[in-house]
Design a protein around this motif. Structure first.
Motif, short mmCIF file in Angstrom:
data_model
loop_
_atom_site.label_atom_id
_atom_site.label_comp_id
_atom_site.label_asym_id
_atom_site.label_seq_id
_atom_site.Cartn_x
_atom_site.Cartn_y
_atom_site.Cartn_z
N GLY A 189 -21.02 -46.92 -136.03
CA GLY A 189 -19.95 -46.08 -136.54
C GLY A 189 -18.87 -46.96 -137.14
O GLY A 189 -18.55 -48.01 -136.59
N ILE A 190 -18.34 -46.57 -138.28
CA ILE A 190 -17.25 -47.35 -138.91
C ILE A 190 -16.12 -46.40 -139.29
O ILE A 190 -16.33 -45.40 -139.98
CB ILE A 190 -17.76 -48.11 -140.15
N SER A 191 -14.93 -46.72 -138.80
CA SER A 191 -13.78 -45.87 -139.11
C SER A 191 -12.58 -46.70 -139.53
O SER A 191 -12.54 -47.91 -139.33
CB SER A 191 -13.42 -45.04 -137.87
N GLY A 192 -11.62 -46.03 -140.12
CA GLY A 192 -10.40 -46.70 -140.54
C GLY A 192 -9.68 -45.78 -141.51
O GLY A 192 -10.30 -44.88 -142.09
N VAL A 193 -8.40 -46.01 -141.69
CA VAL A 193 -7.61 -45.13 -142.55
C VAL A 193 -8.10 -45.23 -144.01
O VAL A 193 -8.70 -46.24 -144.38
CB VAL A 193 -6.10 -45.48 -142.49
N PRO A 194 -7.84 -44.19 -144.82
CA PRO A 194 -8.21 -44.28 -146.24
C PRO A 194 -7.57 -45.52 -146.87
O PRO A 194 -6.39 -45.79 -146.62
CB PRO A 194 -7.62 -43.00 -146.83
N GLY A 195 -8.34 -46.28 -147.62
CA GLY A 195 -7.81 -47.46 -148.29
C GLY A 195 -7.98 -48.76 -147.51
O GLY A 195 -7.70 -49.83 -148.03
N VAL A 223 -17.02 -49.25 -134.74
CA VAL A 223 -16.21 -50.33 -135.33
C VAL A 223 -14.96 -49.73 -135.96
O VAL A 223 -15.04 -48.77 -136.72
CB VAL A 223 -17.02 -51.07 -136.43
N LEU A 224 -13.83 -50.33 -135.65
CA LEU A 224 -12.58 -49.87 -136.23
C LEU A 224 -12.10 -50.91 -137.23
O LEU A 224 -11.90 -52.07 -136.87
CB LEU A 224 -11.57 -49.68 -135.10
#
Ligand code: GDP
Length: 328
Positions: free
Chosen positions: A58-64, A172-173
């Motif tokens: 899983g991969i996440s993070g704010v737009p941009g 993953v963040l």
């Protein structure tokens, strides 16, 4: 898809790794038509023996933050090592606004045209609601099609991160180098989900990235997720997706983490727990749907809700009365 197509040839084509068949199969599972659902269930059942072999990330993070840039570079790096990569997106914005944060066509251009990659943007939420309702099924289909690494991408918004962490082996963040300057950016709830944190765009400001790494590491320690005896250790890495720096180190860290968990049994335990949680999610969603469409409940609901809203009836009493109606 022709209505005469049964699941058998489609299942066979999926297991051959046919990307068009895989896309069709995912369209079938995303369909809200009742007859499609029966075929989708049969298809999943037929393919289940061919699933489970991938590493689910899983991969996440704010737009941009650089998710698509990173996933493309990582994907191409892994394909060069002989892997086949599937990328699925869980996009909470698509169900709310009809628009899409993740779904624009220019993303991952080089990866999307590669024969060893499969990219599926933004599944819309299904009849039972929930942004990730069909992503777990899509993930299994990708595995049946021989993709040995499945990346599930989401944005740092709402419930989608919990959903993605709940269907992947490692979550993953991605963070920006200035994340440490803004303690708001280090959200406890998301940090709790992270198995690995990667600070992207370190090329912009190496000193800030080093500072961010120290701050995130200490935040993880303060939250109690990091480094104490008997507790899990969350690696905090640095990356530059545009420069392709830190990609192999990232992959090494992912593999080390996965191997450690396979050896300890934590890997299989997490998957078992996820399968059970999935079962209960579906039971709950279907029960709730049946409950809400029950004629007696539907009839009584407006009155009951009004009584609860105006504090004339306690919610416990109201719930019990509705449940009694449902059972009759
Ligand atoms: P997403 O919204 O998280 O998918 O982010 P994108 O991958 O679309 O990236 C957003 C912007 O940041 C784009 O203009 C990228 O070129 C840029 N970007 C991504 N990774 C890096 C990086 O490592 N360094 C720099 N300087 N820019 C980056």
């Amino acid at each position: 898809m022709g209505s005469r197509v049964t699941h058998a040839p489609l299942a066979e084509a999926v297991t051959r790794g046919d990307r068009r068949a895989l896309a069709k199969a995912i369209t079938l599972i995303e369909s809200t038509r009742v007859d499609h659902r029966a075929r989708a269930d049969a298809l999943l059942d037929a393919l289940l023996p061919h699933t489970g072999q991938s590493l689910r990330i899983g991969i996440s993070g704010v737009p941009g933050v650089g998710k698509s840039t990173f996933i493309e570079v990582l994907g191409l790096h892994l394909i060069a090592q002989g892997h086949r990569i599937a990328v699925l997106a869980v996009d909470p914005s698509s169900s709310v606004s009809g628009g899409s944060i993740l779904g624009d066509k220019t993303r991952m251009e080089r990866l999307s045209v590669h024969g060893a990659a499969f990219i599926r943007p933004s599944p819309t939420s299904g009849a039972l609601g929930g942004v990730a309702e069909h992503t777990r099924e899509a993930l299994l289909l990708c595995e049946a099609a021989g993709f040995d690494i499945v990346i599930v991408e989401t944005v740092g918004v709402g419930q989608s991160e919990t959903a993605v962490a709940g269907m992947t082996d490692l979550f993953v963040l991605l963070q920006l180098p200035n994340a440490g300057d803004d303690l708001q950016a280090i959200k406890r709830g998301v940090m709790e989900l992270a198995d690995l944190v990667a600070i992207n765009k370190t090329d912009l400001d190496a000193a800030a990235a080093t500072r961010a790494r120290a701050q995130i590491t200490s935040a993880l320690r303060i939250f109690g997720f990091h480094g104490r005896a008997g507790q899990r250790r969350v690696p905090v890495l640095q990356l530059s997706a545009v420069k392709g720096e830190g990609i192999e180190a990232f992959w090494q860290a992912v593999q080390a983490e996965a191997n450690e968990r396979r050896a300890s049994g934590a890997f299989d335990a997490r998957r078992r727990a996820q399968r059970e949680a999935w079962l209960w999610d579906i039971v709950q969603a279907r029960l709730l749907a049946d409950f809400k469409s029950h004629p007696g409940v539907r009839h009584a609901l407006p009155r009951t809700l009004a009584a609860v809203d105006e504090s004339r009836t306690a919610p416990t009493m109201a719930a019990r009365a509705l449940l009694d109606l449902f059972k009759t």
